[in-house]
Design a protein around this motif. Structure first.
Motif, short mmCIF file in Angstrom:
data_model
loop_
_atom_site.label_atom_id
_atom_site.label_comp_id
_atom_site.label_asym_id
_atom_site.label_seq_id
_atom_site.Cartn_x
_atom_site.Cartn_y
_atom_site.Cartn_z
N LYS A 1 0.42 -1.14 -0.18
CA LYS A 1 0.26 0.14 -0.19
C LYS A 1 1.14 1.28 0.06
O LYS A 1 1.32 1.26 1.00
N VAL A 2 1.49 1.36 -0.89
CA VAL A 2 2.18 2.89 -1.31
C VAL A 2 1.32 3.73 -0.63
O VAL A 2 0.64 4.23 -1.73
N GLU A 3 2.23 4.50 0.16
CA GLU A 3 0.99 6.05 0.26
C GLU A 3 1.63 7.66 -0.14
O GLU A 3 1.18 7.99 -0.12
N SER A 4 3.38 7.89 -0.67
CA SER A 4 3.71 8.20 -1.13
C SER A 4 4.82 8.45 -1.60
O SER A 4 5.70 7.57 -1.73
N ILE A 5 5.43 9.71 -2.58
CA ILE A 5 6.64 8.89 -3.69
C ILE A 5 7.59 10.61 -3.28
O ILE A 5 6.76 11.49 -3.04
N SER A 6 8.91 10.37 -3.21
CA SER A 6 9.78 11.59 -3.40
C SER A 6 10.80 11.46 -4.79
O SER A 6 11.16 10.22 -4.80
N VAL A 7 11.34 11.58 -4.79
CA VAL A 7 11.98 12.31 -6.08
C VAL A 7 12.85 11.84 -5.33
O VAL A 7 13.46 13.57 -5.36
N GLU A 8 14.15 10.88 -5.90
CA GLU A 8 15.26 11.07 -5.47
C GLU A 8 16.52 12.12 -6.35
O GLU A 8 17.49 12.43 -5.70
N LYS A 9 16.62 11.14 -6.95
CA LYS A 9 17.59 12.07 -7.92
C LYS A 9 17.02 11.90 -9.55
O LYS A 9 16.56 11.08 -10.31
N GLU A 10 16.59 12.85 -9.96
CA GLU A 10 16.28 12.81 -11.58
C GLU A 10 17.72 12.23 -12.81
O GLU A 10 18.76 13.79 -13.11
N ILE A 11 18.21 11.88 -13.04
CA ILE A 11 19.22 10.88 -13.80
C ILE A 11 19.37 11.25 -15.56
O ILE A 11 20.24 12.05 -15.71
N SER A 12 18.86 11.16 -16.02
CA SER A 12 18.28 11.32 -17.42
C SER A 12 16.33 11.91 -17.52
O SER A 12 15.54 10.77 -17.21
N PRO A 13 16.16 12.28 -19.00
CA PRO A 13 15.33 12.10 -19.22
C PRO A 13 13.99 10.61 -19.44
O PRO A 13 14.97 10.10 -19.91
N GLY A 14 13.51 10.50 -19.12
CA GLY A 14 13.08 9.14 -18.61
C GLY A 14 13.24 8.09 -17.81
O GLY A 14 12.69 7.08 -17.44
N ARG A 15 14.69 8.75 -17.40
CA ARG A 15 14.96 8.31 -15.75
C ARG A 15 14.93 8.62 -14.86
O ARG A 15 15.78 9.84 -14.56
N THR A 16 14.58 8.62 -13.52
CA THR A 16 14.72 9.23 -12.49
C THR A 16 14.49 7.57 -10.83
O THR A 16 14.16 6.43 -11.46
#
Length: 313
Positions: free
Chosen positions: A276-291
């Motif tokens: 039951k996933v409740e939330s998300i945070s962006v850790e690192k934007e690697i490149s367009p289409g990958r994070t």
């Protein structure tokens, strides 16, 4: 509400139904379980520090890069909490947590029970956390009276900030409500009139015939997109928990401050018990289409699990 207001509201409501289970894929890299953060429901990252809320916890937890707690900041009075958890009938039900730029963080109670869950927290990240707390029953009552919610429940589960706008995600009925952030903040502080939201309704994927409900959201900095999570529970209302059936992750384009009428998604893999996933945070934007992302889950038993993953689309 007069006829003109109703017509204006109807004019701002879009319906997003075109969804595709595309080539999007998430790979889980690490899994960390903790019983020190009850019922994890929101996560953001500021610098090297993660901040986490729990829906029945009176605290804002701050963690280092190893997911070790470095501080706990009280958000509400906790006189009635036992074992760090507030009883269900009294909890503020903090579900939505988001960074506004680099030095401001906001949290919203879900509004699924009034007035206990009609709370807005604004935290200023200076040398120490400066916490502002607002009772927002008037705001939530206005949302509850929107025509699109006349046969549904208010249940704010996530927030995302991008390009001076804040997007609030309502769960079942799955809606995204878009506000200009400064105008909304001024209204919540009693300094301006109610800002009419732009509303987009979504039809999300299903498991066993049960539609998923929005649970988390985070915006990308390098692209005009919001990553969202949605979970499936076998329950017919916003108050009671149900059997956990699984979760999805998806992406919505918000170019030119317009919410796309289509979105991509995939199921979040799990081993053993359903997530039951409740939330998300962006850790690192690697490149367009990958994070790289960090997810937080809640097992409805008081435990939280943090997942590091890599998202490709």
């Amino acid at each position: 509400m007069n006829q003109l207001t109703v017509l204006l509201l109807i004019a701002t409501i879009l319906v997003a139904q075109a969804c595709t289970e595309s080539d999007m894929e998430i790979t889980v890299l690490e899994k960390t379980k903790t019983d020190k953060i009850p019922s994890g429901s929101g996560i953001v990252k500021s610098g090297d520090v993660y901040h986490i809320i729990g829906d029945d916890s009176p605290f804002l937890f701050s963690l280092n890069s190893d997911f070790q707690i470095i501080s706990k900041t009280p958000l509400v009075d906790s006189l009635h909490s036992a074992g760090g958890r507030i009883p269900k009938s009294e909890k503020p039900d903090f579900e939505a947590l988001e960074m506004i730029g680099q030095n401001e963080m906001v949290a919203f109670g879900s509004g699924s029970k009034s007035p206990q869950r009609d709370i807005f927290i604004r935290a200023l990240l200076k040398d120490s956390l400066l916490i502002e707390k607002y009772q927002i029953t008037d705001f939530y009552n206005k949302l509850r009276k929107l025509p699109i919610l006349h046969d549904a429940e208010l249940n704010i589960e996530a927030a995302a900030f991008h390009n001076k706008r804040i997007y609030l995600f309502n769960r079942k009925k799955n809606l995204v409500l878009q506000f200009e952030y400064t105008r909304l903040l001024n209204y919540l502080r009693g300094e301006a009139s109610f800002p009419q939201p732009e509303i987009t309704a979504f039809s999300l994927p299903k498991i066993n015939g049960i539609e998923a409900g929005f649970s988390g959201a985070a915006s990308l900095k390098g692209e005009a997109k919001i990553i969202f999570t949605a979970s499936v529970e076998d329950t017919d209302n916003a108050y009671n928990d149900g059997e956990i059936l699984g979760s999805f992750i998806g992406m919505i384009d918000i170019s030119d401050n317009k919410i796309s009428e289509s979105f991509d998604y995939c199921k979040i893999p799990n081993e053993g018990e359903h997530l039951k996933v409740e939330s998300i945070s962006v850790e690192k934007e690697i490149s367009p289409g990958r994070t790289e992302v960090v997810l937080i889950t809640d097992d409805d038993k008081g435990n939280s699990v943090l997942l590091k993953g890599r998202l490709r689309w």
